[in-house]
Design a protein around this motif. Structure first.
Motif, mmCIF file in Angstrom:
data_model
loop_
_atom_site.group_PDB
_atom_site.id
_atom_site.type_symbol
_atom_site.label_atom_id
_atom_site.label_comp_id
_atom_site.label_asym_id
_atom_site.label_seq_id
_atom_site.Cartn_x
_atom_site.Cartn_y
_atom_site.Cartn_z
ATOM 1 N N LYS A 68 0.814 -1.198 -0.163
ATOM 2 C CA LYS A 68 0.141 0.098 0.111
ATOM 3 C C LYS A 68 0.808 1.233 0.000
ATOM 4 C CE LYS A 68 -4.014 1.835 2.403
ATOM 5 N NZ LYS A 68 -4.742 1.705 3.614
ATOM 6 N N ALA A 69 1.994 1.326 0.902
ATOM 7 C CA ALA A 69 2.612 2.641 1.066
ATOM 8 C C ALA A 69 3.763 2.777 -0.242
ATOM 9 C CB ALA A 69 3.415 2.306 2.287
ATOM 10 N N LYS A 70 4.170 1.551 -0.635
ATOM 11 C CA LYS A 70 5.415 1.853 -1.564
ATOM 12 C C LYS A 70 4.933 1.465 -2.876
ATOM 13 C CE LYS A 70 7.911 2.345 1.975
ATOM 14 N NZ LYS A 70 8.569 3.672 2.520
ATOM 15 N N MET A 71 3.774 0.943 -3.338
ATOM 16 C CA MET A 71 3.304 0.577 -4.350
ATOM 17 C C MET A 71 4.442 0.018 -5.212
ATOM 18 S SD MET A 71 0.466 3.553 -5.350
ATOM 19 C CE MET A 71 1.397 4.939 -5.096
ATOM 20 N N PRO A 72 4.960 -1.160 -5.147
ATOM 21 C CA PRO A 72 6.013 -1.651 -5.991
ATOM 22 C C PRO A 72 5.699 -1.827 -7.305
ATOM 23 C CG PRO A 72 5.286 -3.249 -4.472
ATOM 24 C CD PRO A 72 4.582 -1.949 -3.980
ATOM 25 N N ALA A 73 6.731 -1.691 -8.125
ATOM 26 C CA ALA A 73 6.468 -2.008 -9.653
ATOM 27 C C ALA A 73 6.586 -3.452 -10.000
ATOM 28 C CB ALA A 73 7.337 -1.241 -10.627
ATOM 29 N N LEU A 74 7.377 -4.066 -9.326
ATOM 30 C CA LEU A 74 7.830 -5.464 -9.391
ATOM 31 C C LEU A 74 7.929 -6.237 -7.836
ATOM 32 C CD1 LEU A 74 9.191 -7.978 -10.974
ATOM 33 C CD2 LEU A 74 11.261 -6.732 -10.523
ATOM 34 N N LEU A 75 6.934 -7.202 -7.976
ATOM 35 C CA LEU A 75 6.994 -8.139 -6.789
ATOM 36 C C LEU A 75 7.710 -9.642 -7.049
ATOM 37 C CD1 LEU A 75 3.970 -6.569 -6.705
ATOM 38 C CD2 LEU A 75 4.025 -7.544 -4.731
ATOM 39 N N PHE A 76 8.578 -9.907 -6.305
ATOM 40 C CA PHE A 76 9.373 -11.282 -6.463
ATOM 41 C C PHE A 76 9.051 -12.267 -5.138
ATOM 42 C CE2 PHE A 76 13.784 -13.516 -6.691
ATOM 43 C CZ PHE A 76 13.160 -14.342 -7.287
ATOM 44 N N LEU A 77 8.356 -13.013 -5.589
ATOM 45 C CA LEU A 77 7.414 -13.591 -4.418
ATOM 46 C C LEU A 77 7.980 -15.095 -4.299
ATOM 47 C CD1 LEU A 77 3.723 -12.831 -5.073
ATOM 48 C CD2 LEU A 77 5.270 -11.446 -3.653
ATOM 49 N N ASN A 78 8.975 -15.538 -3.294
ATOM 50 C CA ASN A 78 9.396 -16.602 -2.982
ATOM 51 C C ASN A 78 8.693 -17.409 -1.837
ATOM 52 O OD1 ASN A 78 11.870 -16.941 -4.562
ATOM 53 N ND2 ASN A 78 11.943 -14.941 -3.962
ATOM 54 N N GLY A 79 8.075 -18.579 -1.902
ATOM 55 C CA GLY A 79 7.722 -19.298 -1.064
ATOM 56 C C GLY A 79 6.710 -20.471 -1.400
ATOM 57 N N HIS A 80 6.079 -21.265 -0.311
ATOM 58 C CA HIS A 80 5.433 -22.368 -0.450
ATOM 59 C C HIS A 80 4.088 -21.646 -1.124
ATOM 60 C CE1 HIS A 80 8.340 -24.962 0.806
ATOM 61 N NE2 HIS A 80 8.196 -24.932 2.079
ATOM 62 N N GLY A 81 3.188 -22.457 -1.664
ATOM 63 C CA GLY A 81 1.745 -21.846 -1.938
ATOM 64 C C GLY A 81 0.970 -23.153 -2.729
ATOM 65 N N ASN A 82 -0.265 -22.720 -3.192
ATOM 66 C CA ASN A 82 -0.935 -23.718 -3.886
ATOM 67 C C ASN A 82 -1.591 -22.848 -4.951
ATOM 68 O OD1 ASN A 82 -3.080 -22.519 -2.679
ATOM 69 N ND2 ASN A 82 -2.628 -23.933 -0.989
ATOM 70 N N ALA A 83 -2.681 -23.479 -5.392
ATOM 71 C CA ALA A 83 -3.190 -22.904 -6.743
ATOM 72 C C ALA A 83 -4.164 -21.421 -6.077
ATOM 73 C CB ALA A 83 -4.460 -23.762 -7.162
ATOM 74 N N ASP A 84 -4.267 -21.432 -4.811
ATOM 75 C CA ASP A 84 -5.091 -20.107 -4.329
ATOM 76 C C ASP A 84 -4.134 -19.242 -3.493
ATOM 77 O OD1 ASP A 84 -7.666 -20.814 -5.621
ATOM 78 O OD2 ASP A 84 -7.348 -22.836 -4.263
ATOM 79 N N VAL A 85 -3.205 -19.430 -2.675
ATOM 80 C CA VAL A 85 -2.307 -18.573 -2.219
ATOM 81 C C VAL A 85 -0.895 -18.860 -2.350
ATOM 82 C CG1 VAL A 85 -4.163 -18.418 -0.293
ATOM 83 C CG2 VAL A 85 -2.376 -20.163 -0.185
ATOM 84 N N ILE A 86 -0.087 -17.616 -1.914
ATOM 85 C CA ILE A 86 1.235 -17.943 -1.661
ATOM 86 C C ILE A 86 1.736 -17.526 -0.594
ATOM 87 C CG2 ILE A 86 3.580 -16.874 -2.388
ATOM 88 C CD1 ILE A 86 2.190 -16.369 -5.330
ATOM 89 N N THR A 87 2.368 -18.224 0.204
ATOM 90 C CA THR A 87 2.712 -18.448 1.735
ATOM 91 C C THR A 87 3.899 -17.601 2.023
ATOM 92 O OG1 THR A 87 3.495 -20.184 2.017
ATOM 93 C CG2 THR A 87 1.313 -20.161 2.273
ATOM 94 N N GLY A 88 3.902 -17.106 3.376
ATOM 95 C CA GLY A 88 5.347 -16.466 3.591
ATOM 96 C C GLY A 88 5.751 -16.960 5.024
ATOM 97 N N HIS A 89 6.221 -16.540 5.887
ATOM 98 C CA HIS A 89 6.903 -17.140 6.971
ATOM 99 C C HIS A 89 6.140 -18.240 7.632
ATOM 100 C CE1 HIS A 89 9.664 -17.601 10.305
ATOM 101 N NE2 HIS A 89 8.775 -17.495 11.238
ATOM 102 N N ASN A 90 6.575 -19.498 8.048
ATOM 103 C CA ASN A 90 5.531 -20.408 8.658
ATOM 104 C C ASN A 90 4.359 -20.634 7.990
ATOM 105 O OD1 ASN A 90 7.807 -21.354 10.510
ATOM 106 N ND2 ASN A 90 6.731 -19.861 12.095
#
Lengths: 214, 84
Positions: A57-79
């Motif tokens: 919201k605050a920084k409005m990134p032009a690029l998001l590079f998301l690493n982590g576990h996930g599935n077809a509906d979510v990408i997860t973060g810590h734990n």
């Protein structure tokens, strides 16, 4: 140095898989900084939803590079805390998600919500690694064959190319590695793991505008 | 997967053929080097664990079978050599 078009990266590290993804993302942060980008690095336990949303919201990134576990509906973060779901809005950004099955439904929903471009995988993102290198992921040259080529997607975007070019270069690099891995000069481990590289090449897709750039 | 929307159960309907293919996958997993592990989604597996998943034909086991089938088909068709 002029700072512009921020990059936000999430890279939890709480198990073998996320440790590898986190370690191999380091060079991207260095490159983004060299390119004069503001980099917001949600590493380890900082990769949690409230913080993530606040940065978006605050920084409005032009690029998001998301690493982590996930599935077809979510990408997860810590734990395994859900970080991104289909209700999120990222506006005119470009997202590259190194996460399982994220392009199956999540990427589609995010694009429907207005996201410019999403690059991800329709199936599980797979990589091989050597048991002797688990504590030193950056020295694992087998994992490099998978993770360096996927890093190329982000580095291509950071160099100002379109998402389509980034997607293509990532696949080309993976394919070059695949050929290297099935060559007679490859190690037994490389030859065996080649089939997994092939799977990643076939499941990487681009959704939304192929002309998205950051 | 040959078809991204279909599982191995839909791709190989004949139980006998599926059993033979499963045996082939088990043989192929059986020659995986002990020094190698695979990260599939949220988990990582040794050769022994992967073998177990294929035997049980659970979600991971099915994904391994689908991946092997796709790779073998692309190898046979020459698709793996077609990206030069």
């Amino acid at each position: 140095m002029a700072m512009n078009k921020p990059m936000l990266i999430t890279r939890p590290h709480y198990d073998v898989v996320t440790n590898y993804l986190c370690s191999w993302s380091e060079s991207i942060i260095t490159l983004a900084s060299e390119k004069g980008r503001d980099v917001y690095d949600l590493k380890g336990d900082k990769a949690e939803r409230v913080r993530f949303q606040s940065y978006c919201k605050a920084k409005m990134p032009a690029l998001l590079f998301l690493n982590g576990h996930g599935n077809a509906d979510v990408i997860t973060g810590h734990n395994d805390e859900p970080l991104v779901d289909g209700s999120d809005h990222f506006g005119n950004s470009v997202v590259y998600a190194r996460s399982c099955e994220c392009a199956k439904r999540l990427g589609v929903k995010l694009v429907e919500n207005g996201l410019r471009t999403f690059i991800g995988y329709t199936r599980k993102f797979i990589f091989g690694y050597l048991t002797t290198k688990i504590t030193r992921p950056r020295e694992d040259m087998l994992a490099a064959l998978f993770l360096e080529s996927s890093n190329l997607i982000v580095s291509t975007l950071l160099k100002g190319h379109t998402a389509q070019e980034a997607d293509a270069r990532g696949k080309e690099a993976m394919y070059r590695n695949f050929r290297k891995m099935i060559a007679s000069t490859a190690s037994y481990e490389e030859r065996y793991a080649a089939r997994w590289t092939w799977g990643n090449i076939k499941s990487q897709v681009i959704l939304g505008s192929p002309n998205g750039r950051v | 997967m040959t078809d991204k929307s279909r599982s191995i159960d839909d791709i190989i309907v004949d139980p006998e053929l599926k059993g033979q293919f499963k045996q082939l996958v088990l043989e192929r997993v059986g020659v995986m080097p002990d020094t190698l592990q695979i990260a599939v989604g949220a988990a990582n597996f040794t050769k022994q664990e992967l073998t177990q998943h294929v035997r049980q034909e659970d979600e991971i086991g099915k994904q391994v079978m689908e991946m092997e089938l796709e790779f073998l088909q692309d190898l046979a068709s020459g698709a793996v050599y077609g990206n030069e």
